[in-house]
Scaffold this active site. Structure first.
Site, PDB file in Angstrom:
ATOM      1  N   SER A 165       0.795  -1.227   0.000  1.00 29.25           N
ATOM      2  CA  SER A 165       0.000   0.000   0.000  1.00 29.25           C
ATOM      3  C   SER A 165       0.828   1.278   0.000  1.00 29.25           C
ATOM      4  O   SER A 165       0.326   2.334  -0.369  1.00 29.25           O
ATOM      5  CB  SER A 165      -0.944  -0.002   1.197  1.00 29.25           C
TER       6      SER A 165
ATOM      7  N   HIS B  87      -5.550  -4.059  -1.857  1.00 25.51           N
ATOM      8  CA  HIS B  87      -5.418  -3.000  -2.867  1.00 25.51           C
ATOM      9  C   HIS B  87      -5.477  -3.537  -4.292  1.00 25.51           C
ATOM     10  O   HIS B  87      -5.267  -2.778  -5.245  1.00 25.51           O
ATOM     11  CB  HIS B  87      -4.114  -2.218  -2.650  1.00 25.51           C
TER      12      HIS B  87
ATOM     13  N   LYS C  33     -12.204  -0.702   0.082  1.00 36.00           N
ATOM     14  CA  LYS C  33     -11.365   0.113  -0.811  1.00 36.00           C
ATOM     15  C   LYS C  33     -12.083   0.254  -2.156  1.00 36.00           C
ATOM     16  O   LYS C  33     -13.017   1.022  -2.253  1.00 36.00           O
ATOM     17  CB  LYS C  33      -9.970  -0.472  -0.884  1.00 36.00           C
TER      18      LYS C  33
END
Ligand SMILES: *Cc1c(COP(=O)(O)O)cnc(C)c1O
Length: 394
Positions: free
Chosen positions: A182, A210, A241
């Site tokens: 990240s 991610h 996310k």
């Protein structure tokens, strides 16, 4: 008598003095390309809302409908009376989307790591973990009581060395890696790690927080990106996310999910995700299955922004994903850069030690599918202005 809590004042003062105290900004609007932050309207380069789904009308409608039909709370943990038809629907849809046998939906990505690791390994076992793995993986590893052994970042040869030297001393081993890291935006060499683990009979787990909704065909994630379907034993995902909602998922082989359902403590001892969140996640899978438009736009925006930042003379590090670090070196410079950006209307966070190593402080830019070309140009213009003012670019 001395104040038994006075040490906290000392600790807080020390953080302040080292510039390591976190000031938390307050958001005054829904999440989008522009947001109200501490009362000021700014261009948002800060959130993980990769696909712009956090305020999508289709997800909001699904959540509202679920509130009407199911109410607001599940009022139980999943294993007692909290497993709604909605939860099972979402788990089945998510498994199909990712091309795995089954999935388990938990309250967050953080919880998913707390839930998934302990059932798989214990005191007599060993975990091989990337040096830069996420805090929730580190905590999950500690909870399991297994021996923790670190291999160098994204280095499959070093992973093999550590496994080869140690696996014989333990009952079983599991390797855990972030998919996309990240802070740097680089991607784990999943194919090579898989080969190594196969050679030594090591269980494999990847945290795709991610990568979910970002990598692979139509956002199917890192395993799809590497065409390793059915090979990783556990995949952790987050719905907080790219999916724009909240929640975590543990996906993989049916036998693994069946076992984790019996043993995962956040699943057994903490209440289920709300109907509204679950329905919004279902709507997000619908969207991603129907069209690759949002994922395509995310990558278009990413490529444009990175190319322009390089042309301006910024160092954007080693990222191969939408996470775009702007490398600045020392933490005070990064802090100052972020403050000036904010004054000029751009919200992008400075990240320094201990989140990243000393001397590697940066601004982390998160572009999204919801940024227009004009938004990106505005951001680039302000980055160029601040970069020149601070002598970062010529
Ligand atoms: C963000 C993140 C998480 C936490 O996900 P939440 O759903 O926000 O709890 C877990 N693992 C990794 C690698 C992450 O980047």
């Amino acid at each position: 008598m001395s104040d038994k809590l006075s040490w906290i004042t000392d600790e807080l003062n020390a953080l302040q003095a080292q510039g390591l105290s976190t000031t938390i900004r307050t958001i005054g609007s829904a999440c989008g390309p522009w947001m109200v932050v501490d009362g000021k309207r700014v261009l948002n380069f800060c959130t993980n809302n990769y696909l712009g789904l956090a305020n999508d009308p289709r997800l909001k409608a699904a959540a509202q409908k679920a509130v009407e039909e199911w109410g607001v709370g599940p009022a139980a943990v999943r294993s007692i009376a909290g497993t709604l038809e909605l939860h099972r629907q979402f788990e089945q849809r998510m498994a199909a989307f990712k091309g795995v046998e089954d999935a388990l939906y938990v309250q967050s990505g953080f919880c998913a790591n707390q839930a998934a690791i302990s059932p798989m390994v214990g005191k007599e076992d060993v975990i091989f973990t990337d040096r830069l793995n996420h805090a929730s993986i580190i905590d999950g590893c500690r909870l399991s009581s297994a021996k923790i052994m670190i291999y160098e970042h994204c280095d499959a040869a070093d992973a093999e060395r550590v496994i080869k030297e140690n696996i014989g001393n333990y009952r079983r081993g599991m390797l855990i890696t972030d998919g996309v890291f990240s802070m740097d935006g680089d991607v784990a060499p999943l194919d090579k790690l898989y080969e190594v683990c196969e050679r030594y009979g090591v269980i494999t787990m990847v945290d795709d927080a991610h990568g979910e909704g970002v990598l692979g065909r139509g956002g199917r994630g890192i395993v799809d990106h590497f065409s390793l379907h059915g090979k990783f034993d556990l995949e952790i995902g987050t719905l907080s996310k790219a999916f724009g909602v909240v929640g975590g998922v543990i996906a993989g082989k049916k036998i693994v999910i069946d076992w984790i359902r019996q043993r995962a403590r956040p699943f057994l001892f903490s209440s289920a995700v709300t109907p509204a969140d679950t329905a919004a996640c279902l709507a997000a899978v619908d969207l991603l299955e129907k069209s690759t438009e949002l994922v395509d736009r995310l990558w278009e925006n990413t490529k444009y922004f990175k190319a322009e930042m390089k042309r301006l003379g910024f160092d954007t590090g080693v990222s191969t994903t939408p996470i775009t670090p702007v490398m600045l070196g020392e933490a005070p410079l990064a802090q100052q850069f972020s403050r000036k950006l904010f004054d000029d209307g751009v919200f992008a966070m400075a990240i320094g030690f201990p989140t990243v190593p000393k001397g590697k402080a940066r601004i982390r830019v998160m572009v999204s599918a919801s940024h227009s070309r004009e938004d990106l140009d505005k951001g680039l213009e302000i980055f160029a202005k601040v970069g020149k003012e601070l002598g970062v670019i010529a």
